[in-house]
Enzyme design. Structure first.
Site, PDB file in Angstrom:
ATOM      1  CE  LYS A  19      -2.100  -1.193   3.668  1.00  0.00           C
ATOM      2  NZ  LYS A  19      -1.507  -2.352   4.182  1.00  0.00           N
ATOM      3  NE  ARG A  93      -5.551  -2.265   9.632  1.00  0.00           N
ATOM      4  CZ  ARG A  93      -3.719  -1.195   9.111  1.00  0.00           C
ATOM      5  NH1 ARG A  93      -4.733  -0.082   8.732  1.00  0.00           N
ATOM      6  NH2 ARG A  93      -3.333  -1.661   9.440  1.00  0.00           N
ATOM      7  NE  ARG A 127       7.427  -2.686   6.971  1.00  0.00           N
ATOM      8  CZ  ARG A 127       6.117  -2.493   6.658  1.00  0.00           C
ATOM      9  NH1 ARG A 127       5.673  -1.970   5.360  1.00  0.00           N
ATOM     10  NH2 ARG A 127       5.424  -3.340   7.916  1.00  0.00           N
ATOM     11  NE  ARG A 160       5.722  -0.681  10.530  1.00  0.00           N
ATOM     12  CZ  ARG A 160       4.685  -0.739   9.408  1.00  0.00           C
ATOM     13  NH1 ARG A 160       4.212  -0.304   8.269  1.00  0.00           N
ATOM     14  NH2 ARG A 160       3.962  -1.606   9.903  1.00  0.00           N
ATOM     15  NE  ARG A 171       1.280  -5.492  10.838  1.00  0.00           N
ATOM     16  CZ  ARG A 171       2.677  -5.167  10.376  1.00  0.00           C
ATOM     17  NH1 ARG A 171       3.493  -5.561  10.487  1.00  0.00           N
ATOM     18  NH2 ARG A 171       2.084  -4.138   9.063  1.00  0.00           N
TER      19      ARG A 171
HETATM   20  P1  G5P Z   1       0.007   0.065   8.749  1.00  0.00           P
HETATM   21  O1  G5P Z   1       1.681   1.197   9.286  1.00  0.00           O
HETATM   22  O2  G5P Z   1      -1.319   0.478   7.615  1.00  0.00           O
HETATM   23  P2  G5P Z   1       0.456  -2.360   7.397  1.00  0.00           P
HETATM   24  O3  G5P Z   1       0.583  -3.704   8.394  1.00  0.00           O
HETATM   25  O4  G5P Z   1      -1.010  -1.911   7.150  1.00  0.00           O
HETATM   26  O5  G5P Z   1       0.687  -1.044   8.199  1.00  0.00           O
HETATM   27  P3  G5P Z   1       2.019  -2.108   5.973  1.00  0.00           P
HETATM   28  O6  G5P Z   1       2.787  -3.004   6.737  1.00  0.00           O
HETATM   29  O7  G5P Z   1       2.822  -0.549   6.599  1.00  0.00           O
HETATM   30  O8  G5P Z   1       0.849  -2.158   6.539  1.00  0.00           O
HETATM   31  P4  G5P Z   1       1.771  -1.923   3.040  1.00  0.00           P
HETATM   32  O9  G5P Z   1       2.100  -0.638   3.208  1.00  0.00           O
HETATM   33  O10 G5P Z   1       1.178  -2.268   2.567  1.00  0.00           O
HETATM   34  O11 G5P Z   1       2.727  -2.249   4.454  1.00  0.00           O
HETATM   35  O12 G5P Z   1       3.380  -2.277   2.373  1.00  0.00           O
HETATM   36  P5  G5P Z   1       4.528  -1.280   1.717  1.00  0.00           P
HETATM   37  O13 G5P Z   1       5.408  -0.852   3.140  1.00  0.00           O
HETATM   38  O14 G5P Z   1       4.793  -0.650   0.531  1.00  0.00           O
HETATM   39  O15 G5P Z   1       5.501  -2.433   0.973  1.00  0.00           O
HETATM   40  C1  G5P Z   1       6.487  -3.204   2.220  1.00  0.00           C
HETATM   41  C2  G5P Z   1       7.832  -4.247   2.125  1.00  0.00           C
HETATM   42  O16 G5P Z   1       7.990  -4.649   0.408  1.00  0.00           O
HETATM   43  C3  G5P Z   1       8.196  -2.824   1.800  1.00  0.00           C
HETATM   44  O17 G5P Z   1       9.611  -2.972   2.256  1.00  0.00           O
HETATM   45  C4  G5P Z   1       8.208  -2.964   0.712  1.00  0.00           C
HETATM   46  O18 G5P Z   1       9.549  -1.791  -0.024  1.00  0.00           O
HETATM   47  C5  G5P Z   1       8.631  -4.577   0.324  1.00  0.00           C
HETATM   48  N1  G5P Z   1       7.747  -4.675  -1.644  1.00  0.00           N
HETATM   49  C6  G5P Z   1       7.183  -3.968  -2.137  1.00  0.00           C
HETATM   50  N2  G5P Z   1       6.086  -4.169  -3.664  1.00  0.00           N
HETATM   51  C7  G5P Z   1       7.493  -5.478  -3.390  1.00  0.00           C
HETATM   52  C8  G5P Z   1       8.046  -6.025  -4.493  1.00  0.00           C
HETATM   53  O19 G5P Z   1       7.495  -6.988  -5.450  1.00  0.00           O
HETATM   54  N3  G5P Z   1       9.162  -7.085  -4.124  1.00  0.00           N
HETATM   55  C9  G5P Z   1       9.068  -7.233  -2.468  1.00  0.00           C
HETATM   56  N4  G5P Z   1      10.099  -8.564  -3.022  1.00  0.00           N
HETATM   57  N5  G5P Z   1       9.046  -6.499  -2.123  1.00  0.00           N
HETATM   58  C10 G5P Z   1       8.683  -5.253  -1.937  1.00  0.00           C
HETATM   59  O20 G5P Z   1      -0.373  -0.103  10.050  1.00  0.00           O
HETATM   60  C11 G5P Z   1       0.514  -0.678  11.423  1.00  0.00           C
HETATM   61  C12 G5P Z   1      -0.236  -0.507  12.471  1.00  0.00           C
HETATM   62  O21 G5P Z   1      -1.424   0.619  12.717  1.00  0.00           O
HETATM   63  C13 G5P Z   1      -2.066   0.361  13.535  1.00  0.00           C
HETATM   64  C14 G5P Z   1      -2.500  -0.831  14.317  1.00  0.00           C
HETATM   65  O22 G5P Z   1      -2.092  -0.806  14.744  1.00  0.00           O
HETATM   66  C15 G5P Z   1      -1.456  -1.621  12.616  1.00  0.00           C
HETATM   67  O23 G5P Z   1      -1.052  -3.154  12.818  1.00  0.00           O
HETATM   68  N6  G5P Z   1      -2.879   0.814  12.613  1.00  0.00           N
HETATM   69  C16 G5P Z   1      -4.458   0.749  13.028  1.00  0.00           C
HETATM   70  N7  G5P Z   1      -5.806  -0.262  13.779  1.00  0.00           N
HETATM   71  C17 G5P Z   1      -6.603   0.449  13.881  1.00  0.00           C
HETATM   72  N8  G5P Z   1      -7.327   1.147  12.610  1.00  0.00           N
HETATM   73  C18 G5P Z   1      -6.493   1.692  11.681  1.00  0.00           C
HETATM   74  N9  G5P Z   1      -7.729   2.064  10.413  1.00  0.00           N
HETATM   75  C19 G5P Z   1      -5.251   1.151  11.081  1.00  0.00           C
HETATM   76  N10 G5P Z   1      -4.267   2.219  10.679  1.00  0.00           N
HETATM   77  C20 G5P Z   1      -3.012   1.796  11.812  1.00  0.00           C
HETATM   78 MG    MG Z   2       2.035   0.984   4.920  1.00  0.00          MG
END
Ligand code: G5P
Ligand code: MG
Length: 225
Positions: A19, A93, A127, A160, A171
């Site tokens: 995302k 979410r 990451r 993280r 998660r």
């Molecule tokens: P977040 O911050 O919203 P998540 O868990 O939804 O966290 P996250 O982990 O941030 O989502 P993302 O944004 O979907 O993941 O993914 P990203 O960071 O872009 O990519 C992940 C990794 O993969 C990176 O290292 C990237 O470089 C790599 N990557 C991407 N594409 C590729 C690819 O093609 N190949 C490879 N090899 N690598 C790749 O929420 C965190 C916490 O905040 C709270 C909760 O506690 C949550 O757990 N929170 C909420 N709680 C309640 N309600 C809400 N609405 C909340 N929002 C946040």
């Molecule tokens: Mg994110």
């Protein structure tokens, strides 16, 4: 005449589905304002605000923070953006959060990134993030120019606390239980668009083509995938 149409989008997908990565490309190509609920929470933790101190252990353990807390935080950050096109990442979410958003704004499109769990587990353990900006790196996929340092500021990168293998499993489980119903919610409203794959670089051209069709008035700044 001259009235700029505003486009409001949400990006969904399991933790680590890309995302943040796709959002920064969308923000660049289509000049949408990117608002990440996770970045907002981490900024509060970093700044040691009351909210940040209260929510830190919840987030580190991979649990969702309470609906009313996050809804207030995100909806207040949308205040004053009535004339701005935006992309919400990480919110809503839960169905309660989707209802809270729905009471204020209609969402034009919901982009759903559908990536297999095994791919996600591999990604998250490699990451690295720059906390102040939310910039995301990956030692295999998009490494920083200098190991361990942010490309723009040169400041140190960190992992993280919620990216440990056990916390990632939790998660992913919570996502299936609490967030899948939000996908149904948007599907029933007819605004859900799902993109499946294991590589962001292969998914991105499809997202780009979709938004090029969807966004009114040709807002793209750069326009190239
Ligand atoms: P977040 O911050 O919203 P998540 O868990 O939804 O966290 P996250 O982990 O941030 O989502 P993302 O944004 O979907 O993941 O993914 P990203 O960071 O872009 O990519 C992940 C990794 O993969 C990176 O290292 C990237 O470089 C790599 N990557 C991407 N594409 C590729 C690819 O093609 N190949 C490879 N090899 N690598 C790749 O929420 C965190 C916490 O905040 C709270 C909760 O506690 C949550 O757990 N929170 C909420 N709680 C309640 N309600 C809400 N609405 C909340 N929002 C946040
Ligand atoms: Mg994110």
């Amino acid at each position: 005449m001259g009235l700029q149409t505003v486009f409001r989008a949400v990006i969904m997908g399991a933790p680590g589905s890309g995302k943040g990565t796709v959002s920064s490309r969308i923000a660049q190509s289509f000049a949408l304002k990117h608002l990440s609920s996770g970045d907002m929470l981490r900024a509060n933790i970093e700044a040691k605000t009351d909210l940040g101190l209260l929510m830190k252990s919840c987030i580190d353990q991979g649990q969702l923070v309470p609906d009313d807390v996050i809804s207030r935080l995100v909806l207040s950050s949308l205040r004053g953006l009535e004339q701005t096109s935006w992309l919400l990442d990480g919110f809503p979410r839960t169905v309660a959060q989707a209802d809270a958003l729905d009471s204020v704004y209609d969402v034009d499109s919901v982009i759903n990134l559908d990536v297999p769990s095994q791919t996600i587990r591999e990604r998250l353990t490699s990451r690295w993030v720059h906390l102040p900006s939310g910039r995301v790196y990956n030692i295999d996929f998009n490494p920083p120019k200098k190991p361990g340092l942010d490309d723009v500021t040169g400041e140190p990168l960190v992992q993280r606390d919620d990216d440990s293998p056990e916390t990632v499993s939790r998660r992913l489980k919570d996502y299936a239980r609490q967030t899948q119903p939000v996908l149904e919610y948007y599907r029933s409203k007819g605004v859900l668009e799902t993109f499946s794959g294991t590589e962001t670089n292969k998914i991105w051209p499809h997202v780009h083509a979709f938004l090029t069709r969807k966004i009114p008035g040709n807002q793209q700044a750069l326009g190239k995938a």
